[in-house]
Design a protein around this motif. Structure first.
Motif, PDB file in Angstrom:
ATOM      1  N   VAL B 124       0.838  -1.205   0.000  1.00  0.00           N
ATOM      2  CA  VAL B 124       0.000   0.000   0.000  1.00  0.00           C
ATOM      3  C   VAL B 124       0.869   1.250   0.000  1.00  0.00           C
ATOM      4  N   SER B 125       0.348   2.279  -0.645  1.00  0.00           N
ATOM      5  CA  SER B 125       1.050   3.569  -0.684  1.00  0.00           C
ATOM      6  C   SER B 125       0.067   4.655  -0.285  1.00  0.00           C
ATOM      7  N   ASN B 126       0.586   5.778   0.208  1.00  0.00           N
ATOM      8  CA  ASN B 126      -0.310   6.911   0.456  1.00  0.00           C
ATOM      9  C   ASN B 126      -0.241   7.871  -0.728  1.00  0.00           C
ATOM     10  N   ALA B 127      -0.948   8.979  -0.629  1.00  0.00           N
ATOM     11  CA  ALA B 127      -1.086   9.905  -1.763  1.00  0.00           C
ATOM     12  C   ALA B 127       0.087  10.863  -1.890  1.00  0.00           C
ATOM     13  N   SER B 128       0.966  10.891  -0.961  1.00  0.00           N
ATOM     14  CA  SER B 128       2.223  11.652  -0.960  1.00  0.00           C
ATOM     15  C   SER B 128       2.485  12.260   0.410  1.00  0.00           C
ATOM     16  N   LEU B 129       3.749  12.524   0.662  1.00  0.00           N
ATOM     17  CA  LEU B 129       4.227  13.299   1.806  1.00  0.00           C
ATOM     18  C   LEU B 129       5.080  14.416   1.210  1.00  0.00           C
ATOM     19  N   TYR B 130       5.628  15.283   2.037  1.00  0.00           N
ATOM     20  CA  TYR B 130       6.290  16.470   1.468  1.00  0.00           C
ATOM     21  C   TYR B 130       7.557  16.138   0.675  1.00  0.00           C
ATOM     22  N   ASP B 131       8.422  15.313   1.255  1.00  0.00           N
ATOM     23  CA  ASP B 131       9.712  15.045   0.610  1.00  0.00           C
ATOM     24  C   ASP B 131      10.315  13.796   1.234  1.00  0.00           C
ATOM     25  N   GLY B 132      11.508  13.417   0.762  1.00  0.00           N
ATOM     26  CA  GLY B 132      12.148  12.211   1.269  1.00  0.00           C
ATOM     27  C   GLY B 132      12.431  12.265   2.757  1.00  0.00           C
ATOM     28  N   GLY B 133      12.894  13.402   3.237  1.00  0.00           N
ATOM     29  CA  GLY B 133      13.253  13.527   4.653  1.00  0.00           C
ATOM     30  C   GLY B 133      12.054  13.409   5.584  1.00  0.00           C
ATOM     31  N   THR B 134      10.962  14.100   5.249  1.00  0.00           N
ATOM     32  CA  THR B 134       9.784  13.995   6.114  1.00  0.00           C
ATOM     33  C   THR B 134       9.147  12.615   5.977  1.00  0.00           C
ATOM     34  N   ALA B 135       9.286  11.989   4.799  1.00  0.00           N
ATOM     35  CA  ALA B 135       8.764  10.634   4.636  1.00  0.00           C
ATOM     36  C   ALA B 135       9.511   9.666   5.557  1.00  0.00           C
ATOM     37  N   LEU B 136      10.805   9.870   5.676  1.00  0.00           N
ATOM     38  CA  LEU B 136      11.608   9.021   6.568  1.00  0.00           C
ATOM     39  C   LEU B 136      11.149   9.197   8.014  1.00  0.00           C
ATOM     40  N   TRP B 271       8.886  19.072  -4.059  1.00  0.00           N
ATOM     41  CA  TRP B 271       9.283  17.725  -4.405  1.00  0.00           C
ATOM     42  C   TRP B 271       8.206  16.725  -4.019  1.00  0.00           C
ATOM     43  N   LEU B 272       8.642  15.490  -3.672  1.00  0.00           N
ATOM     44  CA  LEU B 272       7.637  14.454  -3.471  1.00  0.00           C
ATOM     45  C   LEU B 272       8.148  13.385  -2.526  1.00  0.00           C
ATOM     46  N   GLY B 273       7.538  13.296  -1.359  1.00  0.00           N
ATOM     47  CA  GLY B 273       7.878  12.200  -0.463  1.00  0.00           C
ATOM     48  C   GLY B 273       6.948  11.035  -0.770  1.00  0.00           C
ATOM     49  N   PHE B 274       7.502   9.837  -0.928  1.00  0.00           N
ATOM     50  CA  PHE B 274       6.621   8.687  -1.123  1.00  0.00           C
ATOM     51  C   PHE B 274       6.794   7.716   0.033  1.00  0.00           C
ATOM     52  N   MET B 275       5.722   6.986   0.311  1.00  0.00           N
ATOM     53  CA  MET B 275       5.764   5.960   1.346  1.00  0.00           C
ATOM     54  C   MET B 275       4.899   4.795   0.913  1.00  0.00           C
ATOM     55  N   ALA B 276       5.498   3.601   0.926  1.00  0.00           N
ATOM     56  CA  ALA B 276       4.748   2.385   0.669  1.00  0.00           C
ATOM     57  C   ALA B 276       5.068   1.420   1.800  1.00  0.00           C
ATOM     58  N   ALA B 277       4.108   0.548   2.119  1.00  0.00           N
ATOM     59  CA  ALA B 277       4.320  -0.334   3.263  1.00  0.00           C
ATOM     60  C   ALA B 277       3.594  -1.654   3.055  1.00  0.00           C
ATOM     61  N   THR B 278       3.854  -2.594   3.949  1.00  0.00           N
ATOM     62  CA  THR B 278       3.115  -3.851   3.943  1.00  0.00           C
ATOM     63  C   THR B 278       1.707  -3.566   4.449  1.00  0.00           C
ATOM     64  N   LYS B 279       0.810  -4.467   4.132  1.00  0.00           N
ATOM     65  CA  LYS B 279      -0.592  -4.316   4.517  1.00  0.00           C
ATOM     66  C   LYS B 279      -0.752  -4.120   6.027  1.00  0.00           C
ATOM     67  N   LYS B 280       0.113  -4.789   6.773  1.00  0.00           N
ATOM     68  CA  LYS B 280       0.049  -4.727   8.239  1.00  0.00           C
ATOM     69  C   LYS B 280       0.150  -3.292   8.758  1.00  0.00           C
ATOM     70  N   MET B 282      -0.868  -0.555   7.142  1.00  0.00           N
ATOM     71  CA  MET B 282      -1.783   0.342   6.433  1.00  0.00           C
ATOM     72  C   MET B 282      -2.523   1.332   7.326  1.00  0.00           C
ATOM     73  N   ARG B 283      -3.170   0.816   8.371  1.00  0.00           N
ATOM     74  CA  ARG B 283      -4.012   1.704   9.165  1.00  0.00           C
ATOM     75  C   ARG B 283      -3.220   2.623  10.096  1.00  0.00           C
ATOM     76  N   LYS B 284      -1.899   2.411  10.159  1.00  0.00           N
ATOM     77  CA  LYS B 284      -1.085   3.270  11.008  1.00  0.00           C
ATOM     78  C   LYS B 284      -0.271   4.254  10.177  1.00  0.00           C
ATOM     79  N   MET B 285      -0.475   4.245   8.872  1.00  0.00           N
ATOM     80  CA  MET B 285       0.286   5.118   7.976  1.00  0.00           C
ATOM     81  C   MET B 285      -0.264   6.531   7.994  1.00  0.00           C
ATOM     82  N   PRO B 286       0.594   7.480   7.704  1.00  0.00           N
ATOM     83  CA  PRO B 286       0.137   8.869   7.592  1.00  0.00           C
ATOM     84  C   PRO B 286      -0.318   9.152   6.163  1.00  0.00           C
ATOM     85  N   GLY B 287      -0.909  10.307   6.008  1.00  0.00           N
ATOM     86  CA  GLY B 287      -1.168  10.815   4.667  1.00  0.00           C
ATOM     87  C   GLY B 287      -2.531  10.427   4.136  1.00  0.00           C
ATOM     88  N   ARG B 288      -2.910  11.138   3.102  1.00  0.00           N
ATOM     89  CA  ARG B 288      -4.190  10.845   2.452  1.00  0.00           C
ATOM     90  C   ARG B 288      -4.052   9.567   1.649  1.00  0.00           C
TER      91      ARG B 288
END
Lengths: 481, 442
Positions: B124-136, B271-280, B282-288
């Motif tokens: 799963v991925s979210n709709a974006s975060l600000y950049d690489g650093g804030t995504a980390l 720029w563009l922060g991206f975040m993808a994660a395992t399904k586990k 999902m519900r704890k992820m940030p972002g739209r």
């Protein structure tokens, strides 16, 4: 519409990278490589362009029609800002260039834009210095709270763990406070829709690190006691944060610094007309009063003695870095073009027209929709669709009916303290004719709520899709294919 | 009045119709609180603004061949990307709160999320975060929520700028940030194993590393998982055209900087922060997040979903404070990935790797050498110089080459090291010229 992946045809090519002009082939061990290429679509350039062009036609922007989304300031985005942002002298600039020895000389244009935007914002807000690093309003809020935390840490105020926030605040305020490690105490609103001064004073104590306020608030109301609130917070060495989401109402009329605020963020994508982008990118520059400047992120953009712009890292008390480099420079650039265009009188015209337009709508609709707070508002006003809801058409139904009539709806169900809220922010770029059309539609909808609410609950009927099952979406999330 | 349509007559008429005088508009602001001065320059015509900004743009040195990387890269953006981003139905819209009239934005987000998952090998991925650093940073918080632990182990070969940001963002949180020295530009397995304990929420690594080194972090994933911690891998989307994915390595969360996907460097963003994660996760992820559903007629449509994680619903209990994110940038990225496509991205990654290999050869033919000679790389590597890297970079800049990022600022032991990146925007001739100039300078 079919997903782009569903249009894929194996072997079809779109944009192809250039051919190699070097004799070398990298040899990377298979254990370091992916098993198979990413399953991205295989389409021609026309396929892709057509797909996204067709998607765009299912959208609605400020350029499409009236977009009175309260709290968002959906004003017209000047096209000159788009042209200026695309100059390759700005777009092709790697930020690390400025940090190489001799690099500042090669980035004077970009550094100059940031320096001058800082100066504009200082004057507009009455603050000592701004950082351009925060990449959105909420990011600015977090930056501001981190600065507040640094201030308290330096003063040994270890017991200050609480930030006071009104119940009408945008959700980002408490979320930002929590993200910076603070507890939130919510202060209720009085019968005039303003922060309850007695409740605030009762909440003031040694544990209070600060207070976050939006002014005018999310009901579009200016709190005449704002200075008293700031004084009360200051009396316990707390700091007051100004959420600049509603700055459009105050341009040139009132400066947050004069009201007693210590830290401010500004939403460039609201007040300063940079595009909303369907969900960003925005920018949330943060300004502080003199006693807090040393906590600002580094580097500062300064002007040297020889009139050259430069980077200044010599601030050991800085909170550090909020962005990797300078923040969303492309957004700052657009805002700067807008500030230059408007100048002093232009900004006064903005606040005057924004407030006029909101009061015009308020007066014209107040006999049709419940108006919880009857006083002259600032740039936005909040109605309650409580009467219509009783008759069988909720704020949501009204919103959907507006879509069928060619308008983007106002914000609905926010702020939380008004039942069936409809928050209307026309902005100053809308004409009387447009407002009259909107008012006519709203009156018609109010009548339908009484006579034929089913027509409203069935809306929208003119859109590419009808109402969507959000419960299903959350219960069985399908977030990608 | 720029952009304000009202004539004087309009204003007077409107005021008359609502029974207000113009002095009533700001009558609620007490006199002492009003601005005593408003000292700004006069406004300019559009033409003057155009001239002023054009002149400023020409004061920047963008004609130099750019070998600067460190997470932000001079890749070529196909013209069709901007053609879509300049469609005003996309860029003058806001968050798709009214989904029926925002299917363009919502479907594009859904497609972006899908593309990021396919790129990173995660669920799963979210709709974006600000950049690489804030995504980390957000990934670290997500791991803390998922594991209910407070310790974050950070490999020092993760992007140095992002590590600085991480320190700033976590300064006030009950989070224990532990930085572990790298080994030869990559994760030091022993050091990581020693640092991971039963209070560790996550291990943060990067591939390709900040120093450009390639690695297979599968064993680090095992180390993290055996302590019931998560593995977060920061990665480089263009490299993922050929390089092993975080998903394939067993990572729980992948993050990074998506600027390379068709977005301008633009001196800092957006720029563009991206975040993808395992399904586990999902519900704890940030972002739209955009989700697919059906409408009242049974037709497919898209909505924002899982909003109960977000600030407008959960306020101080939200997974993040993020509201406005990088929506238009995410659109640019999915357009870019669609234009290049499956084969195009793989070819582009190959080209970058080949150019990187060529540059490594040419630049080390003389007095400079590789700092991490044993490490395979993608398109970025560390040059070790027989002189201070700052001075060499300054000299080369004087000769019209933006040669690399001096690394001494983050590690005094590496003050003779230059981080050099090569993309498809660099020609063989530019690389040759760099090699020649380097020899002159050294």
């Amino acid at each position: 519409m079919k997903l782009i992946f569903e249009k894929s045809v194996p072997g079809r090519r779109g944009v192809m990278p250039r051919a190699s002009d070097v004799p070398t082939t990298a040899e990377i061990a298979p254990s370091l490589l992916r098993d198979a290429p990413a399953e991205l679509p295989e389409l021609s350039e026309l396929d892709v362009v057509r797909h996204f062009t067709n998607l765009s036609e299912q959208n609605f922007g400020v350029d499409t029609g009236f977009y009175p989304l309260g709290s968002c300031t959906m004003k017209y985005n000047p096209k000159i800002a788009e042209r200026v942002a695309r100059h390759e002298g700005f777009s092709l600039l790697h930020p690390a260039l400025a940090q190489l020895p001799g690099g500042q000389k090669l980035t004077q244009g970009a550094l100059g834009v940031m320096h001058e935007t800082d100066r504009f914002l200082r004057e507009i807000c009455g603050m000592a210095r701004f950082t351009m690093q925060p990449m959105a309003g909420a990011n600015g809020e977090l930056t501001g709270v981190l600065i507040l935390a640094a201030y308290h840490r330096a003063r040994g105020n270890d017991d200050k763990r609480v930030i006071l926030i009104p119940d009408s605040a945008h959700g980002t305020n408490p979320a930002s406070a929590a993200l910076a490690g603070y507890d939130v105490k919510t202060i209720g609103s009085d019968e005039d829709g303003l922060m309850d001064l007695d409740a605030l004073k009762a909440a003031i104590g040694p544990h209070v690190a600060g207070c976050m306020l939006t002014c005018p608030n999310t009901l579009g109301l200016f709190n005449p006691h704002v200075k008293e609130i700031c004084d009360a917070v200051h009396s316990v060495d707390g700091l007051v944060y100004y959420d600049g989401a509603n700055l459009n109402a105050l341009l040139g009329r009132c400066k947050p610094g004069d009201l007693g605020f210590d830290v401010v963020h500004v939403n460039l994508h609201k007040t300063f007309a940079t595009p909303h982008g369907g969900g960003g990118p925005g920018a949330g520059p943060v300004g502080v009063c003199e006693k807090l400047v040393e906590y600002l992120p580094v580097p500062w953009i300064i002007k040297n003695g020889d009139e050259q712009f430069g980077l200044d890292w010599d601030h050991p008390d800085s909170i550090g870095k909020i962005a990797a480099y300078h923040g969303s420079f492309g957004v700052v650039l657009r805002a700067y073009a807008y500030m230059l265009r408007l100048g002093r009188q232009g900004m006064l015209d903005v606040s005057e027209a924004a407030v006029l337009n909101a009061n015009y709508v308020r007066e014209k609709l107040k006999s049709h929709y419940a108006l919880p707070f009857a006083q002259v508002c600032k740039h936005e006003c909040v109605f309650s669709a409580s009467r219509q809801a009783q008759a069988g058409a909720t704020a949501m139904d009204i919103a959907k009916a507006l879509i069928d009539r060619g308008f983007h709806p106002p914000t609905v169900y926010f702020p939380l303290i008004v039942e069936e809220a409809l928050m209307v922010e026309p902005t100053e770029t809308e004409s009387k004719a447009t407002l009259d059309e909107f008012i006519t539609a709203m009156i018609e909808i109010a009548e339908l709520a009484e006579t034929d609410p089913d027509q409203l609950t069935a809306a929208p009927v003119t859109t590419p899709v009808r109402r969507l099952d959000e419960t299903l979406a959350a219960r069985n999330p399908d977030l990608g294919v | 009045m720029p952009f304000v349509p009202h004539t004087l007559e309009d204003k007077q008429r409107m005021l008359a119709e609502i029974g207000l005088g113009s002095e009533d508009l700001f009558g609620d602001i007490p006199g002492p609180l009003r601005a005593r001065s408003f000292d700004l320059p006069d406004g300019c015509s559009e033409q003057q603004v155009a001239a002023r900004l054009r002149a400023l743009s020409m004061q920047n040195g963008t004609c130099l061949p750019c070998f600067l990387g460190g997470g932000i890269y001079d890749h070529y953006s196909p013209a069709a990307v901007d053609a879509i981003l300049t469609r005003s139905e996309f860029y003058t819209a806001y968050t798709p709160y009214q989904p029926e009239r925002s299917q363009g934005t919502l479907q594009a987000i859904y497609e972006y999320q899908s593309a990021i998952c396919r790129l990173t090998g995660l669920d799963v991925s979210n709709a974006s975060l600000y950049d690489g650093g804030t995504a980390l940073f957000e990934a670290a918080l997500t791991a803390m929520r998922v594991t209910r632990r407070r310790r974050i182990v950070v490999d020092a070969s993760v992007n140095a700028l992002w590590r600085e940001m991480l320190a700033t963002y976590t300064a006030n949180l009950e989070a224990e940030l532990v930085t572990v020295a790298h080994a030869g530009g990559r994760a030091d397995r022993d050091a990581i194993a020693e640092a991971v304990d039963d209070n560790t929420a996550a291990v943060l690594c990067q591939n390709p590393s900040f120093f450009g080194c390639l690695d297979d972090l599968s064993d680090v994933a095992e180390t993290a998982h055996s302590a019931k911690a998560l593995l977060i891998v920061a990665t480089y989307p263009i490299a993922l055209g050929i390089v092993k994915t975080p998903g394939e390595m067993g990572a729980d969360i992948a993050v990074g900087e998506g600027q390379c996907l068709g977005l301008p460097m633009a001196f800092g963003g957006p720029w563009l922060g991206f975040m993808a994660a395992t399904k586990k996760c999902m519900r704890k992820m940030p972002g739209r997040m955009a989700g697919r559903t059906v409408d009242a007629d049974g037709n497919e449509g898209f909505v924002l979903t899982l909003q109960a994680r977000e600030q407008h619903i959960r306020r101080e209990k939200a997974t993040s404070n993020i509201c406005t994110n990088q929506g238009l940038c995410a659109l640019g990225a999915v357009v870019y990935l669609s234009l290049l496509g499956k084969q195009g991205l793989a070819d582009l990654a190959r080209l970058n790797a080949d150019l990187g290999a060529y540059a490594r050869q040419k630049l080390t033919a003389g007095a400079a050498s590789l700092k991490f000679p044993d490490a395979p790389v993608f398109n970025e590597f560390v040059l070790q110089l027989p002189a201070k890297a700052d001075a060499v970079a300054g000299d080369l800049l004087g000769r019209g080459i933006a040669a690399g990022i001096p690394l001494g600022r983050w590690d005094p032991d590496m003050d003779d090291c230059l981080l050099v990146a090569v993309t498809e925007s660099r020609t063989a001739a530019e690389i040759d010229a760099y090699a020649d100039a380097l020899e002159d300078v050294l």
